[in-house]
Design a protein around this motif. Structure first.
Motif, short mmCIF file in Angstrom:
data_model
loop_
_atom_site.label_atom_id
_atom_site.label_comp_id
_atom_site.label_asym_id
_atom_site.label_seq_id
_atom_site.Cartn_x
_atom_site.Cartn_y
_atom_site.Cartn_z
N ASN A 11 -11.57 -0.62 1.03
CA ASN A 11 -10.35 -0.60 0.22
C ASN A 11 -10.44 -1.63 -0.90
N SER A 12 -9.77 -1.37 -2.00
CA SER A 12 -9.80 -2.24 -3.17
C SER A 12 -8.91 -3.47 -2.98
N VAL A 13 -9.52 -4.64 -3.14
CA VAL A 13 -8.78 -5.90 -3.06
C VAL A 13 -7.75 -5.98 -4.19
N LEU A 14 -8.17 -5.62 -5.40
CA LEU A 14 -7.26 -5.71 -6.55
C LEU A 14 -6.10 -4.74 -6.40
N ALA A 29 -1.60 -14.71 -5.07
CA ALA A 29 -2.72 -13.99 -4.46
C ALA A 29 -3.92 -13.97 -5.42
N TYR A 30 -3.67 -13.76 -6.70
CA TYR A 30 -4.76 -13.79 -7.68
C TYR A 30 -5.36 -15.19 -7.78
N GLN A 31 -4.50 -16.21 -7.72
CA GLN A 31 -4.99 -17.59 -7.77
C GLN A 31 -5.86 -17.89 -6.54
N LEU A 32 -5.41 -17.46 -5.37
CA LEU A 32 -6.19 -17.67 -4.14
C LEU A 32 -7.49 -16.87 -4.18
N LEU A 33 -7.43 -15.67 -4.73
CA LEU A 33 -8.63 -14.85 -4.86
C LEU A 33 -9.70 -15.61 -5.65
N ASN A 34 -9.29 -16.21 -6.76
CA ASN A 34 -10.22 -16.99 -7.58
C ASN A 34 -10.75 -18.22 -6.83
N ILE A 35 -9.85 -18.94 -6.17
CA ILE A 35 -10.24 -20.16 -5.44
C ILE A 35 -11.24 -19.82 -4.33
N PHE A 36 -10.91 -18.83 -3.50
CA PHE A 36 -11.78 -18.46 -2.38
C PHE A 36 -13.13 -17.91 -2.87
N THR A 37 -13.11 -17.09 -3.92
CA THR A 37 -14.34 -16.50 -4.45
C THR A 37 -15.25 -17.59 -5.01
N GLU A 38 -14.68 -18.47 -5.84
CA GLU A 38 -15.47 -19.55 -6.44
C GLU A 38 -15.99 -20.52 -5.38
N THR A 39 -15.17 -20.84 -4.39
CA THR A 39 -15.55 -21.83 -3.39
C THR A 39 -16.60 -21.29 -2.42
N THR A 40 -16.45 -20.03 -1.99
CA THR A 40 -17.39 -19.49 -1.00
C THR A 40 -18.63 -18.86 -1.63
N GLY A 41 -18.47 -18.33 -2.84
CA GLY A 41 -19.57 -17.59 -3.45
C GLY A 41 -19.69 -16.17 -2.92
N TYR A 42 -18.79 -15.77 -2.03
CA TYR A 42 -18.80 -14.42 -1.47
C TYR A 42 -17.79 -13.54 -2.21
N ALA A 44 -14.81 -10.83 -2.46
CA ALA A 44 -13.64 -10.54 -1.62
C ALA A 44 -13.76 -9.13 -1.06
N LYS A 45 -13.43 -8.99 0.22
CA LYS A 45 -13.43 -7.68 0.88
C LYS A 45 -12.13 -7.55 1.66
N MET A 46 -11.63 -6.35 1.76
CA MET A 46 -10.45 -6.10 2.60
C MET A 46 -10.90 -6.01 4.05
N TRP A 47 -10.16 -6.67 4.92
CA TRP A 47 -10.37 -6.61 6.37
C TRP A 47 -9.07 -6.05 6.94
N GLY A 48 -9.16 -4.88 7.50
CA GLY A 48 -7.94 -4.21 7.96
C GLY A 48 -7.08 -3.89 6.74
N PRO A 49 -5.81 -3.63 6.97
CA PRO A 49 -4.95 -3.22 5.85
C PRO A 49 -4.44 -4.36 4.97
N SER A 50 -4.54 -5.63 5.44
CA SER A 50 -3.85 -6.68 4.68
C SER A 50 -4.52 -8.04 4.60
#
Length: 138
Positions: A11-14, A29-42, A44-50
């Motif tokens: 499923n699409s994260v965006l 959510a967009y701010q956290l998406l950027n923080i988590f992506t930049e920090t982990t280098g991974y 983003a993937k959807m896990w379950g519905p939410s």
């Protein structure tokens, strides 16, 4: 056999974030998406519905129960934003003392908004969680 509900999906994260009702929570959510992506280098993937997760690890408990889970993640829920970090990491509690306004559950850290927390401490929690899980489950 127990069927794991929270699995990685295509499923699409965006699309998921775009469907968050509250404009402020969507912005966070967009701010956290950027923080988590930049920090982990991974990516983003959807896990379950939410749950938006980053990286993954395979766990196996002494009970024989096993599965896959994201290394870290978050979910912009209606009431609060849930942050997912490693459970059982002794350094987690120490970092949480400096995070800012939050509450904790068994596996989650709950925040009202990103403005309530120290983003540098959030990044440290993300890094610590990833390191702890890689060390524990590799």
């Amino acid at each position: 056999m127990y069927e794991l509900k929270t699995k990685e999906t295509d499923n699409s994260v965006l699309e998921f974030i775009e469907n968050v009702e509250s404009p402020k929570k969507r912005e966070d959510a967009y701010q956290l998406l950027n923080i988590f992506t930049e920090t982990t280098g991974y990516p983003a993937k959807m896990w379950g519905p939410s749950i938006i997760g980053f990286g993954s690890y395979h766990y196996k408990y002494e009970s024989g129960h096993e599965g896959d889970a994201p290394l870290v993640g978050f979910s912009p829920r209606k009431a609060k934003i849930s942050l997912y970090f490693a459970v059982g990491d002794p350094k987690r509690e120490q970092l949480l003392q400096n995070l800012g306004k939050h509450t904790t559950g068994k596996a989650c850290v709950y925040i009202n908004k990103v403005a309530d927390i120290d983003v540098d401490v959030l990044k440290a929690l993300i890094n610590q969680s990833v390191a702890f899980l890689k060390e524990t489950y590799n």
